[in-house]
Design an enzyme around this catalytic site. Structure first.
Site, PDB file in Angstrom:
ATOM      1  CE  LYS A  71     -28.542  26.287 -26.031  1.00 22.34           C
ATOM      2  NZ  LYS A  71     -29.691  25.536 -26.429  1.00 22.34           N
ATOM      3  NE  ARG A 130     -33.627  21.264 -17.308  1.00 19.71           N
ATOM      4  CZ  ARG A 130     -34.534  20.335 -18.018  1.00 19.71           C
ATOM      5  NH1 ARG A 130     -35.028  19.813 -17.822  1.00 19.71           N
ATOM      6  NH2 ARG A 130     -34.854  21.120 -19.040  1.00 19.71           N
TER       7      ARG A 130
END
Ligand code: BES
Ligand code: MN
Ligand code: ZN
Length: 484
Positions: free
Chosen positions: A265, A339
């Site tokens: 990020k 996920r």
């Protein structure tokens, strides 16, 4: 803060909070003329959240009357009361009071429980501050709150008690999120859950890395591979209805930190990523409230807690990994890590804990923020009835939710050419494909996916929200479990 009913006489309080509706003065016994005067002279219009303080001297006793506007009667909602009361309690703090009398009010369209709940929550949330790391803070006095002018003391006592439990559970979740990632490690989160279990009355089992390996949670293990702080699988159980075979599964995303891994990020994307266990905090908070209120339901809550970091051992874009369910996954982005952990956690809940319905809640996608902003939680579901129950629960809590479509066409987007699934679905419909990825591991059980990436965190204080963690989901999950 201590809440009671009729424990302080109005004369003995050093502050009196009086909710006032727009153009309504006749309803407030004893203050009709004062409020009419304020309206007539336009000193106070009772707009929602507007405050007017009247300081008076009665028999040598100094008292603050805090009028708080809640807007037009037809437009008053629980949310408006929460926001208005958060302002009222902040004003009380400014005035340095200790004994507060709160005047209950009848409002058309809301029942007494809704009004009491919203007043208590507004006060509780509004008074929250995360300042434990400030070395120069002043200790705050404990405020005693007494609600007066209630129709039935016995009923209202229950309403207050439930609302106080929901405030505590929500603020507990806010605390867990606000703790920085160097403190709130997977191990620390497990410890916090264990302590909550002892205090509120639910069982907590914590699996370490070796035990997680034994369970074959290969997707979860891939995410934690780059981290020196070892993962924890936190399993919390509350069985309040021994006669029923129904078990509600609550699975929360528990990334105590998300750097993105090798799909790293930006710095600004990373600074708030201690909040990536907001879903985990929500399920720990929810089961705490469920157990404390001894609801007649069975709940198993699961949090797969770990960090997503970089090292020589970390997983990489392009890797193909396994999962507890046996499905293979092509990793297109190491930043789509939530996920992966949830796939194993949801499969664990269904296959090992035999939950009959499952809800997962996660700070899962920036796309949820793009689509719905910070006010509304995005939902993906595979069952109409289950979704309507969630909707009902969210009306009670005031937490806004919105269902996204989940047509089969979207499922094609997460099929991989070289593995069973891939962990990103491309540029479009990111919140839907992320949800559907997790849904693949729910074994066709009724399933709901709540993406709280937008709602779990606030960059600024706003109404009853404090800056930082919001505790999103705690109260809605509680009402979903209660299902009345
Ligand atoms: N934890 C983030 C999602 C997030 C973003 C939460 C902003 C709160 C605020 C999640 O793990 C993530 O990085 N998602 C990626 C998915 C993408 C790589 C498919 C995203 O949304 O960019
Ligand atoms: Mn990520
Ligand atoms: Zn994440």
């Amino acid at each position: 803060m201590k809440f009671g009913i009729n424990t302080i006489q109005i004369e003995a309080a050093d502050a009196v909070i009086i909710p006032v509706m727009h153009k309504e003065f006749e309803k407030i016994e004893g203050f009709e003329n004062t409020i009419k005067h304020l309206f007539d002279t336009e000193k106070f219009k009772a707009e929602c959240g507007e405050i007017f303080v009247l300081s008076s001297l009665k028999n040598d006793n100094y008292q603050n009357i805090v009028f708080v506007g809640i807007g037009k009667e037809k437009e008053v909602s629980g949310e408006k009361i929460r926001n208005a009361f958060s302002k009222a309690i902040k004003k009380c703090r400014e005035l340095k009071v200790e004994k507060v009398f709160v005047n209950n009010i009848e409002i058309e369209g809301l029942n007494c429980n809704q009004v009491i709940n919203a007043m208590v929550e507004g006060i509780g949330f509004g008074d929250y501050k995360f300042d434990k790391y400030k070395t120069d803070k002043k200790e705050q006095k404990d405020i005693e709150i007494s609600i007066g002018n209630v129709p039935s003391e016995k009923d209202v006592k229950e309403y207050v008690s439930e609302a106080v439990t929901l405030v505590q559970a929500t603020l507990f979740a806010r605390d867990l999120v606000n703790e920085p990632a160097n403190v709130m490690t997977p191990k620390a989160l497990a410890k916090a859950a264990s302590n909550a279990g002892k205090e509120c009355g639910f069982k907590v089992e914590v699996f370490d890395k070796a035990q997680i390996k034994e369970l074959n949670m290969k997707a979860f293990l891939s995410v934690t591979a780059g981290s020196e702080n070892p993962p924890r699988l936190i399993v919390m159980k509350y069985f309040g209805d021994k006669d029923s075979k129904e078990i509600l599964g609550l699975v929360g995303k528990g990334l105590t930190y998300d750097s993105g891994g090798y799909s790293i990020k930006t710095n600004s994307g990373m600074v708030t990523m201690k909040s990536d266990m907001g879903g985990g905090a929500a399920v720990i908070g929810a089961i705490s409230a469920i157990a404390k209120r001894k609801l007649k339901v069975n709940v198993v809550a699961v949090v797969a807690a770990c960090e997503n970091l970089i090292s020589g051992g970390a997983y990489k874009p392009g890797d193909i990994i396994g999962s507890m369910a046996g499905k293979t996954i092509e990793v297109l982005s190491t930043d789509a890590e939530g996920r992966l952990t949830l796939a194993d956690a949801v499969y664990y809940a269904v296959s090992k804990e035999n939950v009959t319905r499952v809800v997962d809640i996660a700070t899962l996608t920036g796309a949820a923020l793009t689509a719905l902003g910070i006010t509304t939680t995005a939902v993906v579901a595979n069952d109409k009835n289950f979704y309507s129950e969630l909707e009902k629960a969210s009306f009670k809590s005031g937490e806004k939710m919105w269902q996204l479509p989940a047509f089969d066409e979207y499922k094609k987007l997460i099929k991989s050419d070289i593995a069973d699934l891939k962990n990103t679905g491309g540029k479009f419909a990111g919140t839907i494909t992320a949800g559907l990825f997790i849904g693949e591991f729910a074994q066709k059980k009724p399933w709901l996916h709540l993406d709280i990436a937008g709602t779990a965190w606030r960059d600024n204080e706003d109404g009853y929200y404090s800056k930082g963690g919001t505790g999103a989901g705690v109260r809605t999950l509680y009402y979903l479990a209660k299902n009345e």
